[in-house]
Design a protein around this motif. Sequence first.
Motif, mmCIF file in Angstrom:
data_model
loop_
_atom_site.group_PDB
_atom_site.id
_atom_site.type_symbol
_atom_site.label_atom_id
_atom_site.label_comp_id
_atom_site.label_asym_id
_atom_site.label_seq_id
_atom_site.Cartn_x
_atom_site.Cartn_y
_atom_site.Cartn_z
ATOM 1 N N ASN A 1 -52.529 49.962 26.395
ATOM 2 C CA ASN A 1 -53.746 50.760 26.259
ATOM 3 C C ASN A 1 -53.475 52.243 26.048
ATOM 4 N N LEU A 2 -52.318 52.709 26.473
ATOM 5 C CA LEU A 2 -52.009 54.129 26.427
ATOM 6 C C LEU A 2 -50.601 54.324 25.861
ATOM 7 N N THR A 3 -50.485 55.233 24.913
ATOM 8 C CA THR A 3 -49.179 55.576 24.341
ATOM 9 C C THR A 3 -48.993 57.078 24.434
ATOM 10 N N LEU A 4 -47.866 57.490 24.994
ATOM 11 C CA LEU A 4 -47.509 58.901 25.092
ATOM 12 C C LEU A 4 -46.289 59.146 24.223
ATOM 13 N N ASP A 5 -46.374 60.175 23.371
ATOM 14 C CA ASP A 5 -45.271 60.529 22.476
ATOM 15 C C ASP A 5 -44.828 61.954 22.763
ATOM 16 N N GLY A 6 -43.532 62.186 22.711
ATOM 17 C CA GLY A 6 -42.979 63.535 22.819
ATOM 18 C C GLY A 6 -41.906 63.724 21.761
ATOM 19 N N LEU A 7 -41.858 64.924 21.177
ATOM 20 C CA LEU A 7 -40.889 65.197 20.120
ATOM 21 C C LEU A 7 -40.448 66.655 20.215
ATOM 22 N N MET A 8 -39.149 66.877 20.153
ATOM 23 C CA MET A 8 -38.581 68.220 20.023
ATOM 24 C C MET A 8 -37.782 68.240 18.724
ATOM 25 N N GLU A 9 -37.933 69.334 17.986
ATOM 26 C CA GLU A 9 -37.259 69.423 16.701
ATOM 27 C C GLU A 9 -36.651 70.805 16.522
ATOM 28 N N PHE A 10 -35.485 70.840 15.897
ATOM 29 C CA PHE A 10 -34.791 72.080 15.567
ATOM 30 C C PHE A 10 -34.548 72.098 14.066
ATOM 31 N N GLN A 11 -34.803 73.259 13.447
ATOM 32 C CA GLN A 11 -34.453 73.476 12.050
ATOM 33 C C GLN A 11 -33.685 74.783 11.985
ATOM 34 N N GLY A 12 -32.567 74.799 11.293
ATOM 35 C CA GLY A 12 -31.755 76.005 11.233
ATOM 36 C C GLY A 12 -30.971 76.111 9.945
ATOM 37 N N GLY A 13 -30.166 77.159 9.872
ATOM 38 C CA GLY A 13 -29.337 77.383 8.690
ATOM 39 C C GLY A 13 -30.088 77.986 7.528
ATOM 40 N N PHE A 14 -31.240 78.614 7.787
ATOM 41 C CA PHE A 14 -32.044 79.192 6.712
ATOM 42 C C PHE A 14 -32.697 80.474 7.220
ATOM 43 N N TYR A 15 -33.390 81.166 6.352
ATOM 44 C CA TYR A 15 -34.057 82.414 6.695
ATOM 45 C C TYR A 15 -35.542 82.294 6.387
ATOM 46 N N ALA A 16 -36.372 82.908 7.228
ATOM 47 C CA ALA A 16 -37.819 82.927 7.028
ATOM 48 C C ALA A 16 -38.276 84.378 7.089
ATOM 49 N N GLN A 17 -39.144 84.754 6.182
ATOM 50 C CA GLN A 17 -39.628 86.123 6.148
ATOM 51 C C GLN A 17 -40.924 86.239 6.940
ATOM 52 N N ASN A 18 -41.138 87.379 7.578
ATOM 53 C CA ASN A 18 -42.334 87.628 8.366
ATOM 54 C C ASN A 18 -43.372 88.319 7.475
ATOM 55 N N TYR A 19 -44.113 87.521 6.706
ATOM 56 C CA TYR A 19 -45.110 88.103 5.817
ATOM 57 C C TYR A 19 -46.358 88.530 6.567
ATOM 58 N N THR A 20 -46.607 87.980 7.755
ATOM 59 C CA THR A 20 -47.732 88.444 8.559
ATOM 60 C C THR A 20 -47.491 89.896 8.960
ATOM 61 N N GLY A 21 -46.295 90.193 9.455
ATOM 62 C CA GLY A 21 -45.959 91.567 9.813
ATOM 63 C C GLY A 21 -45.986 92.494 8.616
ATOM 64 N N TYR A 22 -45.468 92.022 7.480
ATOM 65 C CA TYR A 22 -45.439 92.844 6.270
ATOM 66 C C TYR A 22 -46.846 93.203 5.826
ATOM 67 N N GLN A 23 -47.729 92.197 5.732
ATOM 68 C CA GLN A 23 -49.100 92.442 5.275
ATOM 69 C C GLN A 23 -49.864 93.304 6.276
ATOM 70 N N SER A 24 -49.649 93.087 7.574
ATOM 71 C CA SER A 24 -50.335 93.887 8.588
ATOM 72 C C SER A 24 -49.870 95.341 8.546
ATOM 73 N N ALA A 25 -48.573 95.571 8.342
ATOM 74 C CA ALA A 25 -48.056 96.935 8.252
ATOM 75 C C ALA A 25 -48.587 97.632 7.011
ATOM 76 N N ARG A 26 -48.720 96.916 5.896
ATOM 77 C CA ARG A 26 -49.268 97.492 4.666
ATOM 78 C C ARG A 26 -50.693 97.975 4.860
#
Length: 192
Positions: free
Chosen positions: A160-185
């Motif tokens: 009747n009840l199902t509980l799921d848990g998931l942890m995930e890691f992604q690495g080896g790449f770069y992400a730009q902070n466009y929220t900060g960039y647009q807010s600073a502009r």
Amino acid sequence: GFDAAFLNERVGIEFTAYRAKTVDALVPVNLPASNGFLNDRIENVGDLRNEGLEGTLNLTLVTSQNVDWRVHASGSLMRSTVLNLGPGSEADPIAHMIYTGLNSYMKVGDPAPAYYGAWLITNPNDYADPIIYKDSLEKIGPVFPTKQFSIGTTLGLMNNLTLDGLMEFQGGFYAQNYTGYQSARRGAWYAC
């Protein structure tokens, strides 16, 4: 690759190794605005190679009428490489760099695509225009993850009840902070 199961399928293992070559890859090419269009155009521009390893482990810890508990873990390592971008690109890769948007480019020998930018700002603590040490485009790193790992569990109770848990890691790449960039502009964020 292979799939295997042991102990009445309570233990499952999957493994895959791959190497693929894409010929005449479709890439968004940024065109000069003087051509009359502001949007990129998709073009067949060159060859890419993608390779990697993927693995998964599935364990069934408890199986009964009222409880079903399973655990799974997976991981992958990936790499992409631009092999060529048309005639002459292997001899002069810098002249044949293709801008793919948001400070990313495709260049022979590099990941597809990779971020490029100025590496060193000589006055990072000053409230002033940045003084950039290098004006040339330097490779920062890949746009997409090269490593992914996850671990998860599923617990079923009384059908009747199902509980799921998931942890995930992604690495080896770069992400730009466009929220900060647009807010600073817009003056809504402290200047960087």
